[in-house]
Design a protein around this motif. Structure first.
Motif, short mmCIF file in Angstrom:
data_model
loop_
_atom_site.label_atom_id
_atom_site.label_comp_id
_atom_site.label_asym_id
_atom_site.label_seq_id
_atom_site.Cartn_x
_atom_site.Cartn_y
_atom_site.Cartn_z
N ASP A 315 0.87 -1.17 0.00
CA ASP A 315 0.00 0.00 0.00
C ASP A 315 0.91 1.22 0.00
OD1 ASP A 315 -1.78 2.04 0.40
OD2 ASP A 315 -2.98 0.95 1.88
N ARG A 317 0.27 4.44 -0.25
CA ARG A 317 -0.27 5.74 0.17
C ARG A 317 0.50 6.24 1.38
NH1 ARG A 317 -6.29 4.28 1.19
NH2 ARG A 317 -5.23 2.40 1.97
N GLY A 319 -0.08 9.03 3.35
CA GLY A 319 -0.76 9.73 4.43
C GLY A 319 -1.54 8.85 5.38
N ARG A 320 -1.34 7.54 5.33
CA ARG A 320 -2.13 6.65 6.18
C ARG A 320 -1.63 6.69 7.63
NH1 ARG A 320 -1.17 1.57 5.23
NH2 ARG A 320 0.70 1.94 3.98
N ALA A 321 -2.56 6.45 8.54
CA ALA A 321 -2.18 6.41 9.97
C ALA A 321 -1.56 5.07 10.34
CB ALA A 321 -3.41 6.69 10.84
N ASP A 322 -1.94 4.01 9.58
CA ASP A 322 -1.47 2.67 9.94
C ASP A 322 -0.28 2.22 9.08
OD1 ASP A 322 -2.93 2.64 7.61
OD2 ASP A 322 -3.85 0.68 7.98
N ILE A 323 0.48 3.15 8.54
CA ILE A 323 1.62 2.78 7.71
C ILE A 323 2.66 2.06 8.58
CG2 ILE A 323 2.87 4.96 8.04
CD1 ILE A 323 3.59 4.80 5.03
N ASN A 324 3.29 1.03 8.00
CA ASN A 324 4.27 0.24 8.76
C ASN A 324 5.62 0.27 8.04
OD1 ASN A 324 4.38 -2.04 6.78
ND2 ASN A 324 2.25 -2.33 7.43
N ASP A 327 5.88 -1.08 4.50
CA ASP A 327 5.34 -0.21 3.45
C ASP A 327 6.36 0.85 3.04
OD1 ASP A 327 2.90 -1.49 3.26
OD2 ASP A 327 2.00 -0.30 4.87
N TYR A 328 7.15 1.32 4.01
CA TYR A 328 8.19 2.30 3.66
C TYR A 328 9.21 1.68 2.70
CZ TYR A 328 6.72 5.79 7.07
OH TYR A 328 6.01 6.77 7.74
#
Length: 522
Positions: A315, A317, A319-324, A327-328
């Protein structure tokens, strides 16, 4: 007789007369619409405020995201045609299959199918194959009518094999008709009909049509071997190597997979896939123009494939709050791959500009796209005024009251479209006839995907039916003088019959159009 009915009939007659007189299509449709809406206001058949709806209709057309795919697909096709990708395909296929009876005709059909799936531009395909294949086929003793028919028919495959501009335009019109029909039936949350549905539905019928073309050529070579003789024994240096064959076929096949695969798999919309195709065409042109320095192009192509994979795995995106943290990693990899794609695209554009290919491509793309959108605007005005005279209600009443119900209505509509194909281009038929008859047919519980593919297959015949078949005009422009116009017409007629046979097959086996969309999109 009701004045509205008279005005509706006169509108159609006026359009046909002006088009047959040689007036530009877009200005004919728009001009006739403006004249008759003025007449309607004068006789109080239409309220004067109705004219204010015309700019709104034009604005709605211009802000349609689906239609963005049109100039992108046109750019892709013209870029591939100008960079002469087809030459390697035809040369390799001719050497590979030339020693078979009818081998040259079969190779033209296969190459036409590949070009159809990677370009979709009838004029470019017919002209290219006419310039490259027709002299060779005539020199090798092919019957002129058979050779011309194979080239003209193969060039029109781009209208039914996705990605096809016909399917994009037809999908846009049918989507609106489907929504209208469902609302009238009381379904206020209908399943959407997309261009991707038509692309998936057209795949099996398109491949089936290619198979019928090849079977016809095999039959001619078997029963009349002097019509399609094999090539003489090839010298060792004239035979195609596996490496050269792969080099010719791999790029267009990868482009087809990238464009169609991204649509069918649900990764991209048709518009987004068209952008992928345009980028792929630039990369292919860059490689073709300078194959000795291919590092940037190859890296960019691999990066493009990597981006498609990463978008499915992560994912991206921000601006998500649940980014992990994982994902980076995906985002960082996507940034690097995007830079590699930009490097290859810049290299391809620079080479295309340096070889004076890019200016010609941009001019052709602008000209073709402007023509299509001007016709679309004129057709939108025409259909709006026609509906203002309640012409759609008269059509609905006429078709629903036919003896035989929806069967008779569908046969009549298909017959009318087929006859109009002798005199009008597919764009005019798509924008004028389809918006009027499609809602009526869809109200009769006809499957929208099946109806769309039947219409697309029917419209394809318009390129081959004399006297105004565009594929015949294109081929006449590049054919040698010893090939007569009647020989071109004679060669095209069997392929028109094959297309009609395919229509009959689809009529009796509608699952050919509905099975794949059901499997892919549910």
């Amino acid at each position: 007789m009701d004045l509205n009915i008279v005005l509706c009939l006169l509108m159609f007659v006026s359009v046909v007369v002006f088009l047959m007189s040689g007036f530009p299509v877009a200005f004919t449709l728009g001009g006739v619409a403006l004249v008759y809406v003025s007449v309607g206001v004068y006789f109080d058949e239409i309220d004067a405020d109705f004219i204010g709806l015309i700019p709104e209709r034009i604005f709605g057309t211009m802000t349609n995201d689906v239609l963005l795919a049109v100039p992108l697909f046109v750019f892709m096709g013209v870029m591939l045609e100008r960079s002469r990708i087809a030459e390697d395909l035809l040369d390799s296929m001719g050497k590979l299959m030339g020693r078979m009876p009818g081998g040259l005709g079969i190779s033209v059909t296969i190459v036409g199918a590949l070009l159809a799936a990677s370009t979709g531009i009838v004029g470019a395909t017919v002209v290219t194959m006419g310039l490259l294949s027709l002299p060779t086929m005539l020199k090798r003793g092919y019957n002129p009518a058979l050779a011309c028919g194979a080239i003209a028919a193969s060039g029109t495959l781009g209208q039914i094999i996705p990605p096809s501009i016909v399917l994009v335009l037809l999908g846009d019109q049918l989507s609106s008709a489907w929504q209208t029909a469902q609302l009238e039936m009381g379904n206020y949350a209908p399943d959407p009909l997309s261009v991707g549905d038509l692309f998936a539905g057209a795949l099996l019928p398109g491949l089936g049509l290619v198979l019928l073309y090849i079977l016809y050529q095999v039959g001619v070579a078997f029963f009349k071997p002097h019509y399609a003789p094999p090539l003489p024994h090839q010298a060792e240096e004239d035979r195609v190597s596996t490496v050269k064959l792969l080099a010719a076929f791999l790029p267009p096949i990868l482009l087809i997979i990238a464009v169609l695969g991204s649509i069918i798999s649900g990764i991209a919309t048709p518009t987004e896939a068209a952008a992928v195709g345009a980028v792929g065409a630039i990369l292919m042109a860059g490689y073709k123009l300078d194959p000795e320095n291919a590092t940037a192009i190859i890296c960019s192509g691999l990066a493009l494939a990597g981006l498609i994979i990463i978008t499915n795995l992560f994912d991206l995106r921000m601006g998500r709050a649940d980014i992990n943290p994982l994902d980076y990693i995906g985002i960082g990899a996507a940034v690097l791959l995007t830079g590699a794609v930009a490097w290859g695209v810049f290299t391809g554009i620079r080479r295309a500009y340096g070889h004076e290919v890019l200016p010609l491509v941009m001019q052709s793309t602008t000209r073709i796209s402007a023509m299509i959108f001007m016709i679309l605007i004129g057709a939108a005005m025409f259909s709006l005024v026609f509906k203002g005279f309640e012409g759609d209600e008269y059509i609905h009443e006429f078709l629903t009251n036919l003896p035989g119900g929806k069967l008779s209505a569908l046969i009549l509509v298909m017959l009318v479209m087929f006859v109009l194909g002798f005199f009008l281009d597919f764009i005019e038929i798509t924008f004028v006839v389809v918006p009027i008859v499609a809602p009526v047919l869809l109200l009769m519980d006809i499957h929208p995907i099946w109806l769309g593919i039947m219409m697309a297959m029917n419209l394809q015949t318009s390129f081959l039916t004399p006297p105004f078949g565009f594929a015949l005009f294109y081929l006449r422009g590049v054919a040698p003088e010893e090939v007569s116009t009647m020989q071109i017409y004679k060669g095209a007629l069997p392929y028109v019959m094959i297309q009609v046979i395919m229509l009959v097959i689809l009529w009796h086996i509608p699952e050919m159009t509905t099975w794949l969309p059901q499997v892919i999109f549910g």
